[in-house]
Design an enzyme around this catalytic site. Structure first.
Site, mmCIF file in Angstrom:
data_model
loop_
_atom_site.group_PDB
_atom_site.id
_atom_site.type_symbol
_atom_site.label_atom_id
_atom_site.label_comp_id
_atom_site.label_asym_id
_atom_site.label_seq_id
_atom_site.Cartn_x
_atom_site.Cartn_y
_atom_site.Cartn_z
ATOM 1 N N LYS A 160 3.898 0.650 9.854
ATOM 2 C CA LYS A 160 4.007 1.930 9.159
ATOM 3 C C LYS A 160 3.257 3.027 9.899
ATOM 4 C CE LYS A 160 2.885 0.379 4.968
ATOM 5 N NZ LYS A 160 2.630 0.404 3.505
ATOM 6 N N GLU A 189 0.863 -1.179 0.000
ATOM 7 C CA GLU A 189 0.000 0.000 0.000
ATOM 8 C C GLU A 189 0.901 1.232 0.000
ATOM 9 O OE1 GLU A 189 -3.344 -0.169 2.867
ATOM 10 O OE2 GLU A 189 -2.507 -2.113 3.427
ATOM 11 N N ARG A 194 5.291 -13.210 9.730
ATOM 12 C CA ARG A 194 5.947 -11.946 9.393
ATOM 13 C C ARG A 194 7.281 -11.849 10.120
ATOM 14 N NH1 ARG A 194 2.537 -6.993 11.443
ATOM 15 N NH2 ARG A 194 4.460 -5.943 10.856
#
Length: 685
Positions: free
Chosen positions: A406, A169, A396
């Site tokens: 983020k 994104e 992850r």
């Protein structure tokens, strides 16, 4: 564990053979269990246990260790800090700043035997090759995705194709966690002669910006993967996605809900109670089509209507309780389509269908999307009948003392706690690049971590090890003093300058070309040593300089401390008066030996450089865990206030001469040199 740089902690006395035997037993048990990561796990365990055994059988009193500099690593209070950012030329070439890439693996002077043990083969500069080779000794790192792909190719499930994608994104800069995904997605496509798309999931104009798009492309290319013409955007498919939504409405699988946001949330239910169907769930197809068209044309304000998939309001998976698939966002304009669209697809709708549109075969994402897979499959099965993508989840990358959110990183940027997304303290790829870490080191690290189905945390030591292995045989050694203490050699002739010619690379890392590469290091009457290399009243087994004690100057002579000069007001040591033994020059046939060797820089020929020293941005290894246990705290409470310390160092002339050659380079980030400051770490201008 309160101290981050310890793998095993033993209390009390314990025999070294017993500890080593314990490590051997556990290693055997892991082998019998068939663990895919036996080799790296056992090696780390044996190494840590051996160190602990040495500590357990050593003397009670020990000298304070030399600081071990590292990337973003928190150290005990009072320890010398390591790390630094890339700097700008300050004034003329007589004063510049230097930046640290990584810490050294040793605390003392690097003896040849230790250097040989730490030698590693250089990795390929080719990105795909580096991703495949990984770090020496870590070949056993697991990757279950490869097993799935190979089985799919064998059975013909994907018609012999492999097409992956990296779908960020564009709402922030990529971090080290994304680097793992990039290396995996592009590396798999390269290995199986497939294709990897770079697709921007640009479905939320409120948080997206062209700056982030450009930074992501730059980061992917820096890591060594060039998507070339295969750069796509979800916004490329807005019309197709809209048509898919219309198809769902026509098939009775979607409806427009004009309930308020609060009503939708209340009727969704809980994990223990089923949801309540919306009063608009049974609208006719015609009415839903008309309302959806009205949403598209701007007939509703933001939040007044949404399009929902009609699945199952009693499903135990709450994501299947008639999830939202389209919402209205009239402002701000989209960074690509501008004001063309008033409605935007939700991520869970756009993601699987964009995969299907592009012909993706293996949609690899992180483990938190495991519960999203049923919705992924439902949408694809409803709208596609031919070959379709399948989603697979992996753990992850969670790195100690590192933020990989983020949203939280944006908070640091917006609150001015860092200089920007590319601040060297930031775990962003831009920050890593600015710090001087080569892309091959990040690929090596990602290979070492492996790909697992479960969540786990990785110690910073593993990343630092990958960086050191990449830099060890490529980075020239030089000397610098970060906390200078003046030393006068009283029996050295006034004005005399002796030029030493030490090698740029230790013997363990020398190539044929390196064997003839040396540098000129002037030795003069006045020199600087590290303040930490002298103690007036040292503990036992302290092998550095003390009153009446002797040490060897690196590449030079044995010196003896004859007199200590202190500040009469503060008592601080300001100067040492020493004598040198002219018959003890390094590299000559001489019999005298001392246990300590320290680095130094000429006081008259050394140059000043400003150095920015960094600690980790975080004071705790796991910020999420700490915030969950202490809800009254925010991420700002966990920031290390001493994460940046500025200092003026003294360096040998070779460093300044080398830097001056690169000042006019076009690409400073790629062209500027790296150095290993002996006993300090890897630095970069």
């Amino acid at each position: 564990r309160s101290r981050p740089r310890r793998g095993l902690v033993f209390s009390g006395r314990c025999s070294a053979p017993l500890l080593v035997a314990l490590a051997s037993f556990i290693g055997l048990a892991l082998c019998l269990a068939g663990s895919a990561q036996v080799t790296p796990m056992y090696r780390r365990l044996l190494s840590q246990t051996t160190r602990a055994a040495t500590t357990a059988t050593g003397a009670k009193a020990r000298a304070p260790p030399l600081p071990r500099r590292s990337l973003w690593m928190r150290r005990p209070a009072g320890a010398t800090r390591g790390g630094a950012s890339i700097g700008e030329v300050m004034g003329d070439l007589g004063r510049m700043d230097l930046s640290q890439c990584a810490g050294t693996a040793r605390r003392g002077m690097a003896a040849k035997a230790v250097e040989a043990q730490e030698a590693s083969s250089s990795s390929s500069s080719n990105a795909a090759a580096a991703a495949e080779e990984g770090a020496a000794g870590e070949e056993g790192a697991s990757n279950f995705i490869k097993t799935i792909i190979e089985e799919d190719l064998k059975t013909g499930k994907t018609n012999g194709r492999v097409l992956t994608r990296f779908p960020p994104e564009p709402n922030g800069y990529l971090h080290v966690g994304h680097a793992k995904s990039i290396c995996l997605q592009f590396g798999l496509a390269e290995q199986y002669k497939g294709i990897c798309n770079l697709r921007f999931d640009d479905t939320n104009p409120l948080t997206e910006d062209i700056e982030y798009v450009e930074s992501i492309i730059r980061d992917v290319k820096w890591l060594g993967f060039d998507p070339k013409e295969r750069i796509y955007y979800t916004s490329d498919y807005f019309q197709q996605l809209y048509d898919h939504a219309v198809t769902l409405i026509k098939n009775g699988d979607a409806y427009v809900d004009t309930s308020s946001e609060e009503e939708i949330r209340e009727k969704r239910g809980t994990v223990k109670t089923p949801g309540i169907p919306s009063e608009y769930r049974d609208r006719s197809v015609e009415e839903n089509l008309a309302l959806f068209e009205k949403m598209k044309e701007g007939g509703f304000k933001d939040g007044e209507a949404v399009l929902r998939a009609k699945i199952d309001m009693s499903s135990p998976n709450m994501l299947l309780r008639d999830p939202l698939i389209y919402r209205i966002k009239t402002t701000p304009p989209h960074h690509r389509t501008k004001d063309e669209w008033k409605i935007y697809p939700m991520y869970d709708f756009a993601h699987p269908l964009s995969d299907a549109i592009e012909g993706v075969t293996h949609s690899i994402c992180t483990l938190e999307f495991d519960v999203h897979r049923p919705l992924y499959d439902w949408l694809v099965d409803k709208l596609y009948t031919g070959p379709r993508p399948y989603q697979y989840e992996m753990g992850r990358l969670n790195l100690d003392y590192t933020l990989t959110s983020k949203r939280k990183l944006l908070t640091l940027v917006n609150d001015g706690l860092v200089s920007g997304w590319n601040d060297p303290r930031m775990p962003t790829i831009a920050g890593i690049r600015r710090k001087g870490i080569p892309p091959e080191a990040i690929q090596r690290f990602c290979k070492m971590v492996g790909v697992a189905r479960s969540e786990s945390r990785v110690e910073m030591d593993m990343m630092e090890s990958a960086i050191r292995e990449e830099l060890n045989d490529k980075t020239p050694r030089v000397m610098a003093v970060l906390k200078p203490l003046k030393v006068v050699l009283t029996n050295w002739e006034e004005g005399k300058v002796e030029t030493l010619e030490p090698p740029l690379f230790p013997e363990a890392f020398q190539t044929e070309q390196d064997q003839t590469r040396t540098r000129h290091v002037p030795l003069t009457r006045e020199i600087y040593i590290e303040q930490d290399d002298f103690m007036i009243d040292p503990p036992k087994k302290y092998f550095r300089l003390r009153p009446g004690g002797e040490v060897r100057l690196r590449y030079g002579y044995i010196i003896k401390c004859e007199e200590v000069i202190t500040d009469p007001k503060t008592g601080e040591v300001v100067e040492l008066r020493c004598t040198y033994d002219p018959d003890t020059k390094s590299g000559t046939k001489q019999t005298r030996k001392v246990k300590g060797t320290i680095h130094w820089v000429s006081a008259t020929h050394g140059k000043d450089l400003d150095v920015n020293l960094y600690e980790s941005m975080l004071q705790v290894p796991n910020a999420d865990e700490t915030l969950a246990q202490e809800p009254d705290k925010t991420i700002l409470d966990l920031i290390n206030p001493n994460s940046l310390v500025k200092r003026t160092a003294k360096v040998e002339p070779y460093v300044m001469d080398t830097i001056s050659k690169y000042v006019d380079a076009n690409d400073l980030e790629q062209a500027l040199p790296r150095f290993q400051l002996e006993r300090q770490g890897f630095f970069r201008r």
